[in-house]
Design an enzyme around this catalytic site. Sequence first.
Site, short mmCIF file in Angstrom:
data_model
loop_
_atom_site.label_atom_id
_atom_site.label_comp_id
_atom_site.label_asym_id
_atom_site.label_seq_id
_atom_site.Cartn_x
_atom_site.Cartn_y
_atom_site.Cartn_z
N ILE A 152 37.22 -1.94 14.87
CA ILE A 152 36.83 -0.53 14.81
C ILE A 152 38.06 0.33 15.11
CG2 ILE A 152 35.21 1.22 15.73
CD1 ILE A 152 33.83 -1.29 14.43
N LYS B 244 33.90 -11.26 26.40
CA LYS B 244 32.87 -10.70 25.52
C LYS B 244 31.76 -11.72 25.24
CE LYS B 244 34.32 -6.52 25.17
NZ LYS B 244 33.50 -5.42 25.67
N TYR C 74 40.00 -11.70 26.68
CA TYR C 74 39.07 -10.71 26.11
C TYR C 74 37.90 -11.40 25.39
CZ TYR C 74 37.44 -6.79 23.24
OH TYR C 74 36.66 -5.83 22.63
N VAL D 83 26.54 6.74 29.74
CA VAL D 83 27.46 6.03 28.83
C VAL D 83 28.75 5.79 29.59
CG1 VAL D 83 28.67 6.11 26.61
CG2 VAL D 83 26.43 7.21 26.84
N THR D 84 29.15 4.52 29.75
CA THR D 84 30.45 4.23 30.39
C THR D 84 31.51 4.10 29.29
OG1 THR D 84 30.38 1.80 30.34
CG2 THR D 84 29.19 2.90 32.15
N THR E 181 39.85 2.68 16.87
CA THR E 181 39.87 3.44 18.13
C THR E 181 41.24 3.20 18.79
OG1 THR E 181 39.13 1.64 19.57
CG2 THR E 181 37.40 2.93 18.53
N GLY F 255 36.87 5.77 22.13
CA GLY F 255 36.42 6.00 20.77
C GLY F 255 34.93 5.74 20.58
N1 LIG Z 1 37.68 -1.02 18.93
C1 LIG Z 1 37.27 -2.21 18.56
O1 LIG Z 1 37.73 -2.75 17.52
C2 LIG Z 1 36.25 -2.96 19.35
C3 LIG Z 1 35.73 -4.13 18.81
C4 LIG Z 1 34.78 -4.86 19.52
C5 LIG Z 1 34.36 -4.41 20.76
N2 LIG Z 1 34.89 -3.27 21.28
C6 LIG Z 1 34.41 -2.85 22.60
O2 LIG Z 1 33.84 -1.57 22.52
C7 LIG Z 1 33.97 -0.91 23.78
C8 LIG Z 1 34.62 0.45 23.56
O3 LIG Z 1 35.93 0.24 23.06
P1 LIG Z 1 36.75 1.35 22.29
O4 LIG Z 1 37.22 0.75 21.04
O5 LIG Z 1 36.01 2.64 22.28
O6 LIG Z 1 38.02 1.42 23.26
P2 LIG Z 1 38.78 2.67 23.92
O7 LIG Z 1 39.98 2.08 24.54
O8 LIG Z 1 38.91 3.77 22.95
O9 LIG Z 1 37.73 3.12 25.06
C9 LIG Z 1 37.49 2.38 26.21
C10 LIG Z 1 37.20 3.36 27.34
O10 LIG Z 1 36.87 2.61 28.51
C11 LIG Z 1 37.48 3.26 29.60
N3 LIG Z 1 37.65 2.32 30.71
C12 LIG Z 1 38.56 1.32 30.82
N4 LIG Z 1 38.44 0.70 31.98
C13 LIG Z 1 37.43 1.32 32.65
C14 LIG Z 1 36.83 1.14 33.92
N5 LIG Z 1 37.28 0.21 34.78
N6 LIG Z 1 35.81 1.97 34.27
C15 LIG Z 1 35.38 2.92 33.43
N7 LIG Z 1 35.92 3.15 32.23
C16 LIG Z 1 36.92 2.35 31.83
C17 LIG Z 1 38.80 3.78 29.09
O11 LIG Z 1 39.34 4.81 29.90
C18 LIG Z 1 38.43 4.24 27.69
O12 LIG Z 1 38.06 5.59 27.68
C19 LIG Z 1 34.82 -1.84 24.65
O13 LIG Z 1 33.95 -2.62 25.47
C20 LIG Z 1 35.49 -2.73 23.66
O14 LIG Z 1 35.84 -3.97 24.21
C21 LIG Z 1 35.83 -2.52 20.60
#
Ligand SMILES: NC(=O)c1ccc[n+]([C@@H]2O[C@H](COP(=O)([O-])OP(=O)(O)OC[C@H]3O[C@@H](n4cnc5c(N)ncnc54)[C@H](O)[C@@H]3O)[C@@H](O)[C@H]2O)c1
Length: 244
Positions: free
Chosen positions: A186, A157, A153, A9-10, A188, A15
């Site tokens: 979401i 996506k 962004y 899991v990356t 986070t 969150g």
């Molecule tokens: N939160 C939302 O509303 C939402 C909505 C749609 C999509 N997403 C997508 O879901 C995924 C997770 O987002 P989240 O809400 O948990 O965000 P988050 O910011 O809580 O977590 C993102 C994680 O990715 C890590 N990260 C950033 N750059 C990195 C890199 N170069 N290599 C490795 N790790 C890296 C960060 O350190 C962080 O821990 C993301 O792809 C985000 O775009 C989130």
Amino acid sequence: MLTGKLALVTGAGGGIGRAVCQLLAEAGAKIMAADCNHTAAKETISLLANNDHMARRMDVSDSQDVKAAFDNIQSKYYKPPEVVVNAAGIVRDNFLLKISEEDFQKVFDVNVKGTFLVTKKACEVLVDIGAAGSIINISSVVAKRGNIGQCNYASSKAAVETFTKCVAREMADYNIRCNVVLPGFIATTMTNEIPEKVKNMFKSMIPMKRFGTPEEVAQMIKFLASDESSYITGSSFYVSGGIE
Ligand SMILES: NC(=O)c1ccc[n+]([C@@H]2O[C@H](COP(=O)([O-])OP(=O)(O)OC[C@H]3O[C@@H](n4cnc5c(N)ncnc54)[C@H](O)[C@@H]3O)[C@@H](O)[C@H]2O)c1
């Protein structure tokens, strides 16, 4: 449901990534939690029940880091991960007239190139030994609808969604599935900084009138990771409270 499976899991310190690690581990998978923030990845692992998991610092946009992480998995578990969740992602929001070239590029480097590098490596190692796999990518509802202040962004996506469909077509012969989840808003770190007024505006547009939780996204990912979704590949799944 996932007993005996190994899952990479990356973005595992974030969150959604953390919730994915928790649900996959509860379902019996061993977890490799990777994040550029090693401390956050280690915190995730500390929340999991047994200790056969591992945390690793990995920058998904750096091919050497990605290769080293897969080598590390091979030397610890003697096999590649059968489940890969590309949850690392960043935002660098700004209006088109203000956004810098650097912030546009950085978002593509992590969100698109990062997903590509990890997916390519995972497919290479699985194909090498003839093993089946399931790869889950994360797009967003904004890939479909666009969003003010997110030209970098939202388009990154959209690329992740199309990339997923290409991988699914090429890898089906190898029994490697690849699907994409499109979360809505979401709760986070990523959405924490949105001003309350704007959050309320977004909520009013969501049919369910609330932000989702990371666990709600992770439930869909768990399903796609498992053999319960064995006939699903190249598909997109909204987890968005009804917003498209
Ligand atoms: N939160 C939302 O509303 C939402 C909505 C749609 C999509 N997403 C997508 O879901 C995924 C997770 O987002 P989240 O809400 O948990 O965000 P988050 O910011 O809580 O977590 C993102 C994680 O990715 C890590 N990260 C950033 N750059 C990195 C890199 N170069 N290599 C490795 N790790 C890296 C960060 O350190 C962080 O821990 C993301 O792809 C985000 O775009 C989130």
